[in-house]
Motif scaffolding. Structure first.
Motif, short mmCIF file in Angstrom:
data_model
loop_
_atom_site.label_atom_id
_atom_site.label_comp_id
_atom_site.label_asym_id
_atom_site.label_seq_id
_atom_site.Cartn_x
_atom_site.Cartn_y
_atom_site.Cartn_z
N LYS A 1 -7.27 15.07 6.88
CA LYS A 1 -7.63 14.97 5.46
C LYS A 1 -7.55 13.52 5.02
N GLU A 2 -7.98 13.25 3.78
CA GLU A 2 -7.96 11.88 3.26
C GLU A 2 -6.55 11.31 3.34
N MET A 3 -5.54 12.08 2.94
CA MET A 3 -4.14 11.73 3.15
C MET A 3 -3.61 12.78 4.11
N PRO A 4 -3.66 12.50 5.41
CA PRO A 4 -3.39 13.53 6.42
C PRO A 4 -1.93 13.95 6.53
N THR A 5 -1.76 15.12 7.09
CA THR A 5 -0.46 15.63 7.53
C THR A 5 -0.42 15.51 9.04
N PHE A 6 0.73 15.07 9.55
CA PHE A 6 0.91 14.91 10.99
C PHE A 6 2.14 15.66 11.44
N PHE A 7 2.12 16.15 12.67
CA PHE A 7 3.32 16.64 13.36
C PHE A 7 3.53 15.72 14.55
N LEU A 8 4.75 15.21 14.69
CA LEU A 8 5.12 14.32 15.77
C LEU A 8 6.13 15.02 16.66
N LEU A 9 5.89 15.02 17.94
CA LEU A 9 6.74 15.71 18.91
C LEU A 9 7.77 14.76 19.50
N MET A 10 9.02 15.24 19.55
CA MET A 10 10.11 14.49 20.17
C MET A 10 10.31 15.00 21.60
N GLU A 11 11.08 14.27 22.39
CA GLU A 11 11.31 14.65 23.79
C GLU A 11 11.92 16.03 23.94
N ASP A 12 12.76 16.45 22.98
CA ASP A 12 13.43 17.76 23.10
C ASP A 12 12.56 18.91 22.58
N GLN A 13 11.31 18.62 22.27
CA GLN A 13 10.31 19.58 21.78
C GLN A 13 10.47 19.93 20.30
N SER A 14 11.38 19.29 19.58
CA SER A 14 11.42 19.44 18.13
C SER A 14 10.39 18.48 17.54
N MET A 15 10.08 18.68 16.26
CA MET A 15 9.02 17.89 15.65
C MET A 15 9.44 17.36 14.29
N ILE A 16 8.74 16.32 13.88
CA ILE A 16 8.82 15.80 12.52
C ILE A 16 7.44 15.98 11.91
N GLU A 17 7.41 16.58 10.73
CA GLU A 17 6.16 16.71 9.97
C GLU A 17 6.14 15.61 8.93
N ILE A 18 5.04 14.90 8.84
CA ILE A 18 4.85 13.88 7.82
C ILE A 18 3.69 14.34 6.96
N TYR A 19 3.97 14.59 5.69
CA TYR A 19 2.96 15.12 4.80
C TYR A 19 2.95 14.34 3.49
N PRO A 20 1.83 14.39 2.73
CA PRO A 20 1.68 13.53 1.56
C PRO A 20 2.53 13.93 0.36
N ALA A 21 3.10 12.91 -0.27
CA ALA A 21 3.88 13.11 -1.49
C ALA A 21 2.95 13.22 -2.69
N GLU A 22 3.30 14.13 -3.58
CA GLU A 22 2.59 14.21 -4.86
C GLU A 22 3.35 13.46 -5.94
N ASN A 23 4.65 13.32 -5.77
CA ASN A 23 5.51 12.65 -6.76
C ASN A 23 6.44 11.67 -6.06
N PRO A 24 5.94 10.47 -5.73
CA PRO A 24 6.80 9.49 -5.06
C PRO A 24 8.04 9.15 -5.90
N THR A 25 9.16 8.93 -5.22
CA THR A 25 10.41 8.58 -5.90
C THR A 25 11.03 7.37 -5.21
N ASP A 26 12.04 6.80 -5.87
CA ASP A 26 12.78 5.71 -5.27
C ASP A 26 13.67 6.24 -4.16
N GLN A 27 14.02 5.37 -3.23
CA GLN A 27 14.90 5.78 -2.14
C GLN A 27 16.30 6.04 -2.66
N GLY A 28 16.95 7.03 -2.10
CA GLY A 28 18.32 7.35 -2.47
C GLY A 28 19.30 6.70 -1.52
N ASN A 29 20.56 7.01 -1.73
CA ASN A 29 21.54 6.53 -0.77
C ASN A 29 22.15 7.73 -0.06
N ASN A 30 22.93 7.49 0.94
CA ASN A 30 23.43 8.54 1.82
C ASN A 30 24.44 9.46 1.16
#
Length: 128
Positions: free
Chosen positions: A35-64
């Motif tokens: 899509k214009e702002m695509p969604t991705f799935f990224l595979l790690m060595e242990d077969q788990s994944m990270i999904e990266i998808y588009p934000a509709e409401n960007p926010t400032d970074q938080g702290n831990n």
């Protein structure tokens, strides 16, 4: 049996964030919805994944210590190598590599959108 299939990261710029994870960690792209702002799935060595998808409401970074899910921890058996990789890629380190009295080593850092990540190396697993 339940497993952790993936963790979703809502991104301001999905392409740039995907590129960062692929470049720094060599994750494999296994899905791109193209899509214009695509969604991705990224595979790690242990077969788990990270999904990266588009934000509709960007926010400032938080702290831990803010309420909610605040960091992703990646286990490693060679934290010094992973720490060097972060330095080689000029990744923002927020807590330098350290080892506690029990031998647990950690380093905390941010991705390019400010998400908190960390590596952990334990001398013994928490469970058996």
């Amino acid at each position: 049996m339940l497993t952790l299939e993936h963790v979703g990261i809502c991104a301001k710029d999905t392409v740039k964030l995907k590129d960062w994870y692929v470049k720094v960690f060599d994750f494999k792209i296994v899905y791109d919805n193209k899509k214009e702002m695509p969604t991705f799935f990224l595979l790690m060595e242990d077969q788990s994944m990270i999904e990266i998808y588009p934000a509709e409401n960007p926010t400032d970074q938080g702290n831990n210590k803010d309420q909610g899910i605040r960091h992703l921890a990646f286990g490693t058996d060679n934290i010094e190598k992973e720490y060097q990789n972060l330095q080689n890629h000029q990744v923002e380190i927020i807590e330098e590599l350290k080892t506690n009295p029990k031998g647990v080593s950690t380093v905390f850092f941010r991705d390019i959108e400010g998400n908190i990540l960390h590596f952990i190396q334990r001398p013994e697993p928490l469970y058996k």
